[in-house]
Design an enzyme around this catalytic site. Structure first.
Site, PDB file in Angstrom:
ATOM      1  N   ASP A  67       0.992  -1.395   0.205  1.00 19.20           N
ATOM      2  CA  ASP A  67      -0.315   0.151  -0.035  1.00 19.20           C
ATOM      3  C   ASP A  67       1.127   1.191   0.107  1.00 19.20           C
ATOM      4  OD1 ASP A  67       1.029  -0.998   2.531  1.00 19.20           O
ATOM      5  OD2 ASP A  67      -1.003  -0.644   3.221  1.00 19.20           O
ATOM      6  N   ASN A 136      -6.991  -2.250  14.287  1.00 21.63           N
ATOM      7  CA  ASN A 136      -8.425  -2.347  14.232  1.00 21.63           C
ATOM      8  C   ASN A 136      -8.928  -4.456  13.145  1.00 21.63           C
ATOM      9  OD1 ASN A 136      -7.647  -1.675  11.407  1.00 21.63           O
ATOM     10  ND2 ASN A 136      -8.650   0.586  12.005  1.00 21.63           N
ATOM     11  N   HIS A 138      -7.189  -4.362  10.866  1.00 18.39           N
ATOM     12  CA  HIS A 138      -6.506  -3.546   9.398  1.00 18.39           C
ATOM     13  C   HIS A 138      -4.709  -5.069   8.395  1.00 18.39           C
ATOM     14  CE1 HIS A 138      -4.496  -0.055   9.715  1.00 18.39           C
ATOM     15  NE2 HIS A 138      -3.522  -1.255   9.481  1.00 18.39           N
ATOM     16  N   GLU A 143      -9.714  -1.647   5.077  1.00 17.14           N
ATOM     17  CA  GLU A 143     -10.336  -1.195   6.849  1.00 17.14           C
ATOM     18  C   GLU A 143     -11.148  -1.953   7.222  1.00 17.14           C
ATOM     19  OE1 GLU A 143      -8.324   0.178   8.476  1.00 17.14           O
ATOM     20  OE2 GLU A 143      -7.644   2.165   8.213  1.00 17.14           O
TER      21      GLU A 143
HETATM   22  P1  PGA Z   1       2.822  -1.288  12.309  1.00 14.87           P
HETATM   23  O1  PGA Z   1       1.649  -1.066  11.776  1.00 14.87           O
HETATM   24  O2  PGA Z   1       3.496  -2.269  11.973  1.00 14.87           O
HETATM   25  O3  PGA Z   1       3.210   0.056  12.688  1.00 14.87           O
HETATM   26  O4  PGA Z   1       2.245  -1.380  13.986  1.00 14.87           O
HETATM   27  C1  PGA Z   1       0.969  -2.534  11.127  1.00 14.87           C
HETATM   28  C2  PGA Z   1      -0.580  -1.916  10.554  1.00 14.87           C
HETATM   29  O5  PGA Z   1      -1.132  -0.957  10.153  1.00 14.87           O
HETATM   30  O6  PGA Z   1      -0.776  -2.960   9.311  1.00 14.87           O
END
Ligand code: PGA
Length: 241
Positions: A67, A136, A138, A143
């Site tokens: 992404d 959450n 995702h 999302e």
């Molecule tokens: P993070 O993000 O590794 O910084 O916790 C993971 C994500 O949001 O997919």
């Protein structure tokens, strides 16, 4: 789904790195799906070390990232292109043109998304997809919502995600409101999935993924339908299992 629990993120990342390393040894032109965020950083460091010491060779490897923020160019320090260059690509012998991150500034984002999907298929599909998870649930920037979106697409980020990611920006207002992400289909079509989650903030989402039924309100829960997923957790992320 195989779930492994480690004492700490570094040990988990070293174990996960061996999957990428062994894939490269078997298939030097392997296609990797890659992820950003704090979670995979120790794994990228481990892969860079193995490359530096001559144990693995990325010269034929090809990568597609999950992404990117809409509106950020690759030279913005909070863009995912910048993150990948800084945390991995500049430290391994991968030809730069073999690395792909969706553009957040394409004139036609629909075309960018469709071209991204097409390129992955033309490359033969993803051999190993790396995933982190949001608080959450995702995966990529898919999302929580009413459905699973299959293809690469643009979407509006939730406030929860913008807040969680504001640590990479000067202030919350600077966090983009939209992103482009591989869809759930791109992820589910990967031949193998390596999933990493560390820390207490991820525990609830991880429980939904490992123990709940597949629901788009926790996008990661669909991974239970995939035939080859290895989940690497620290004790805190596994604390609600
Ligand atoms: P993070 O993000 O590794 O910084 O916790 C993971 C994500 O949001 O997919």
């Amino acid at each position: 789904m195989q779930v492994y629990v480690y004492s700490d993120p570094n040990t988990a990342c070293k174990a996960a790195a061996t999957i990428f390393a062994s894939t490269l040894l078997e298939k030097p032109d392997a296609v990797f799906g890659l992820a950003t965020g704090s979670t995979p950083v120790p794994m990228y460091q481990e892969l860079a070390r193995m490359n530096r010491e001559g144990l693995i060779d990325f010269s034929q490897c090809r990568t597609w990232n999950l992404d990117e923020y809409v509106g950020l160019t690759g030279d913005h320090p909070a863009s995912f292109r910048y993150f990948m260059d800084d945390n991995l690509f500049h430290h391994i012998n991968i030809p730069y043109e073999n690395t792909h991150v969706p553009s957040g500034v394409a004139a036609d984002m629909k075309k960018e998304a469709a071209d991204y999907d097409k390129a992955i298929i033309e490359a033969g599909g993803i051999d190993v997809q790396l995933l982190g998870i949001g608080n959450n649930g995702h995966i990529g920037f898919n999302e929580p919502g009413a459905e699973f979106v299959w293809e690469t697409h643009t979407l509006k980020l939730t406030e929860n995600t913008r807040m969680a990611n504001s640590r990479f920006f000067e202030k919350l207002d600077d966090v983009p409101t939209e992103a482009i992400t591989m869809g759930i289909g791109n992820i589910m079509q990967a031949k193998r999935i390596v999933f990493l989650a560390f820390g207490k903030a991820k525990a609830e989402a991880v429980r939904g993924m490992v123990c709940g039924s597949a629901t788009p309100s926790n996008q990661s829960s669909i991974l239970r339908m995939h035939r080859n997923v290895q989940v690497f957790l620290d004790k805190e992320a596994a604390s609600l299992l």
